[in-house]
Design a protein around this motif. Structure first.
Motif, mmCIF file in Angstrom:
data_model
loop_
_atom_site.group_PDB
_atom_site.id
_atom_site.type_symbol
_atom_site.label_atom_id
_atom_site.label_comp_id
_atom_site.label_asym_id
_atom_site.label_seq_id
_atom_site.Cartn_x
_atom_site.Cartn_y
_atom_site.Cartn_z
ATOM 1 N N GLU A 1 -6.754 61.469 8.943
ATOM 2 C CA GLU A 1 -7.774 62.080 9.796
ATOM 3 C C GLU A 1 -8.069 63.507 9.348
ATOM 4 O OE1 GLU A 1 -8.689 63.082 14.519
ATOM 5 O OE2 GLU A 1 -6.886 61.958 13.953
ATOM 6 N N GLU A 2 -7.021 64.246 8.968
ATOM 7 C CA GLU A 2 -7.230 65.609 8.488
ATOM 8 C C GLU A 2 -8.008 65.602 7.176
ATOM 9 O OE1 GLU A 2 -4.136 68.868 9.372
ATOM 10 O OE2 GLU A 2 -2.931 67.049 9.130
ATOM 11 N N LEU A 3 -7.699 64.675 6.280
ATOM 12 C CA LEU A 3 -8.421 64.584 5.021
ATOM 13 C C LEU A 3 -9.891 64.244 5.266
ATOM 14 C CD1 LEU A 3 -5.846 62.632 2.809
ATOM 15 C CD2 LEU A 3 -6.395 65.072 2.711
ATOM 16 N N TYR A 4 -10.138 63.363 6.215
ATOM 17 C CA TYR A 4 -11.512 63.001 6.562
ATOM 18 C C TYR A 4 -12.272 64.217 7.077
ATOM 19 C CZ TYR A 4 -15.379 60.751 9.057
ATOM 20 O OH TYR A 4 -16.627 60.401 9.510
ATOM 21 N N ASN A 5 -11.631 65.003 7.937
ATOM 22 C CA ASN A 5 -12.268 66.212 8.465
ATOM 23 C C ASN A 5 -12.526 67.233 7.352
ATOM 24 O OD1 ASN A 5 -12.290 65.228 11.094
ATOM 25 N ND2 ASN A 5 -10.312 66.138 11.610
ATOM 26 N N LEU A 6 -11.587 67.350 6.424
ATOM 27 C CA LEU A 6 -11.776 68.270 5.300
ATOM 28 C C LEU A 6 -12.948 67.835 4.433
ATOM 29 C CD1 LEU A 6 -8.054 68.866 4.243
ATOM 30 C CD2 LEU A 6 -9.605 70.590 5.198
ATOM 31 N N ALA A 7 -13.042 66.534 4.178
ATOM 32 C CA ALA A 7 -14.156 66.024 3.370
ATOM 33 C C ALA A 7 -15.491 66.328 4.042
ATOM 34 C CB ALA A 7 -13.993 64.517 3.152
ATOM 35 N N ALA B 1 -37.143 69.741 -13.183
ATOM 36 C CA ALA B 1 -37.954 68.656 -12.631
ATOM 37 C C ALA B 1 -37.512 68.244 -11.230
ATOM 38 C CB ALA B 1 -37.887 67.431 -13.554
ATOM 39 N N TYR B 2 -36.428 68.837 -10.728
ATOM 40 C CA TYR B 2 -35.879 68.419 -9.438
ATOM 41 C C TYR B 2 -36.048 69.521 -8.393
ATOM 42 C CZ TYR B 2 -33.724 64.812 -12.307
ATOM 43 O OH TYR B 2 -33.522 63.768 -13.181
ATOM 44 N N ASP B 3 -36.622 69.126 -7.269
ATOM 45 C CA ASP B 3 -36.745 70.071 -6.155
ATOM 46 C C ASP B 3 -36.202 69.503 -4.847
ATOM 47 O OD1 ASP B 3 -38.652 68.158 -5.652
ATOM 48 O OD2 ASP B 3 -40.339 69.554 -5.519
ATOM 49 N N LYS B 4 -35.621 68.316 -4.944
ATOM 50 C CA LYS B 4 -35.027 67.672 -3.770
ATOM 51 C C LYS B 4 -33.646 67.134 -4.153
ATOM 52 C CE LYS B 4 -39.571 66.062 -2.159
ATOM 53 N NZ LYS B 4 -40.284 66.437 -3.417
ATOM 54 N N VAL B 5 -32.796 66.945 -3.155
ATOM 55 C CA VAL B 5 -31.445 66.469 -3.451
ATOM 56 C C VAL B 5 -30.909 65.618 -2.313
ATOM 57 C CG1 VAL B 5 -30.399 68.586 -2.535
ATOM 58 C CG2 VAL B 5 -29.104 67.163 -4.130
ATOM 59 N N ILE B 6 -30.242 64.545 -2.691
ATOM 60 C CA ILE B 6 -29.451 63.736 -1.756
ATOM 61 C C ILE B 6 -28.001 64.169 -1.927
ATOM 62 C CG2 ILE B 6 -28.633 61.420 -1.174
ATOM 63 C CD1 ILE B 6 -31.240 60.340 -2.420
ATOM 64 N N VAL B 7 -27.332 64.500 -0.834
ATOM 65 C CA VAL B 7 -25.918 64.869 -0.898
ATOM 66 C C VAL B 7 -25.123 63.786 -0.172
ATOM 67 C CG1 VAL B 7 -24.175 66.626 -0.437
ATOM 68 C CG2 VAL B 7 -26.557 67.316 -0.880
ATOM 69 N N ASP B 8 -24.443 62.956 -0.948
ATOM 70 C CA ASP B 8 -23.661 61.871 -0.357
ATOM 71 C C ASP B 8 -22.468 62.425 0.414
ATOM 72 O OD1 ASP B 8 -25.247 59.826 -1.416
ATOM 73 O OD2 ASP B 8 -24.118 59.786 -3.297
ATOM 74 N N PRO B 9 -22.009 61.699 1.444
ATOM 75 C CA PRO B 9 -20.769 62.105 2.116
ATOM 76 C C PRO B 9 -19.628 62.199 1.107
ATOM 77 C CG PRO B 9 -21.898 60.391 3.369
ATOM 78 C CD PRO B 9 -22.619 60.498 2.051
ATOM 79 N N VAL B 10 -18.791 63.203 1.267
ATOM 80 C CA VAL B 10 -17.661 63.395 0.350
ATOM 81 C C VAL B 10 -16.589 62.341 0.634
ATOM 82 C CG1 VAL B 10 -15.831 64.968 -0.374
ATOM 83 C CG2 VAL B 10 -18.126 65.860 0.126
ATOM 84 N N LEU B 11 -16.143 61.669 -0.413
ATOM 85 C CA LEU B 11 -15.083 60.669 -0.271
ATOM 86 C C LEU B 11 -13.715 61.342 -0.328
ATOM 87 C CD1 LEU B 11 -16.421 57.868 -2.655
ATOM 88 C CD2 LEU B 11 -16.785 58.109 -0.189
ATOM 89 N N THR B 12 -12.716 60.716 0.251
ATOM 90 C CA THR B 12 -11.333 61.174 0.109
ATOM 91 C C THR B 12 -10.606 60.188 -0.787
ATOM 92 O OG1 THR B 12 -10.689 59.999 2.141
ATOM 93 C CG2 THR B 12 -11.287 62.315 2.348
ATOM 94 N N MET B 13 -10.150 60.689 -1.930
ATOM 95 C CA MET B 13 -9.445 59.841 -2.892
ATOM 96 C C MET B 13 -8.133 60.497 -3.301
ATOM 97 S SD MET B 13 -12.616 58.363 -5.198
ATOM 98 C CE MET B 13 -11.544 57.173 -6.009
ATOM 99 N N CYS B 14 -7.451 61.089 -2.319
ATOM 100 C CA CYS B 14 -6.155 61.715 -2.576
ATOM 101 C C CYS B 14 -5.120 60.630 -2.857
ATOM 102 C CB CYS B 14 -5.719 62.558 -1.383
ATOM 103 S SG CYS B 14 -6.852 63.917 -1.005
ATOM 104 N N SER B 15 -4.126 60.986 -3.645
ATOM 105 C CA SER B 15 -3.093 60.019 -4.005
ATOM 106 C C SER B 15 -2.276 59.627 -2.779
ATOM 107 C CB SER B 15 -2.165 60.612 -5.072
ATOM 108 O OG SER B 15 -1.357 61.626 -4.504
#
Length: 226
Positions: free
Chosen positions: A88-94, A66-80
């Protein structure tokens, strides 16, 4: 027949190259990924099968056709807080992971920004990102004795010596109702390949590509009713 040194050396090099080409660039890390809290409820997740993430949930009532469209949210960084990577590197990786996911899903879906009928939402969090120790990784990839020791470490701990790795949590929901359609947790570590041994973040980037490819293929299969 008497073999000279050059012949033996060339044979060794060819054998080693064949081994490197045949090895996966990343593999499942047997050690379970820590739960970051991103998914909220983890109780529905089950251990994944062959070729799946460490933990997986697929809503048995979800109709992916039933789905033919998608929203892709920005990837969060939740590293310990123990993560040694700069924020900054984690943000760039995300951002890099987000780009790879969008690029793959764009092959099958219309990428949109607004919820609506036929629109699913994909949200993900990068929960671990570890650089490889590039110099030592290269040595333990090329030198046979060192490679053997690295292999023994993998048997004992689930990962080779000096490789990088990453963990991710992902959920797919209906963009209108918020109903959970699928979720997963996975953790991957670098394999012993020449391509992945010379750059500190290459193992992590290869894990990103693996996840993007797997996500796109799994959705493709479910959309086809498989």
């Amino acid at each position: 027949m008497k073999l000279n040194f050059t012949t033996v050396y060339l044979a060794l090099i060819i054998t080693m190259m064949a081994l490197f080409v045949g090895c996966a660039q990343t593999h499942h890390n047997r050690k379970a990924a820590d739960q970051s809290g991103f998914l909220g409820d983890y109780s529905m997740l089950q251990e994944g099968g062959e070729g799946e993430g460490q933990l997986v949930y697929i809503n048995p009532d979800a109709d992916f056709t039933a789905y033919d469209k998608v929203i892709v949210d920005p990837v969060l960084t939740m590293c310990s807080k123990d993560s040694k990577a700069p924020r900054e590197e984690l943000y760039n990786l995300a951002n890099h992971l987000h780009y790879k996911v969008v690029a793959k899903l764009d092959e099958d879906y219309e990428i949109v920004e607004t919820p609506g009928p036929g629109v699913m939402r994909i949200s993900a969090a990068l929960t671990e990102a570890k650089k490889s120790k590039a110099g030592l990784n290269t040595i333990t990839t090329i030198v046979p004795q060192a490679r053997l020791m690295s292999g023994l470490k993998k048997l004992a701990t689930g990962t080779n010596s000096f490789v990088g790795g990453a963990s991710v949590e992902c959920k797919i929901t209906d963009s209108n109702t918020g109903e959970r359609l699928a979720a997963g947790v996975d953790r991957r570590a670098g394999g012993k390949t020449l391509k992945g041994s010379t750059k500190a973040w290459d193992d992590v980037e290869q894990a990103f590509q693996y996840w993007a490819d797997k996500l796109a293929q799994r959705l493709r299969d479910m959309r086809a009713g498989n």
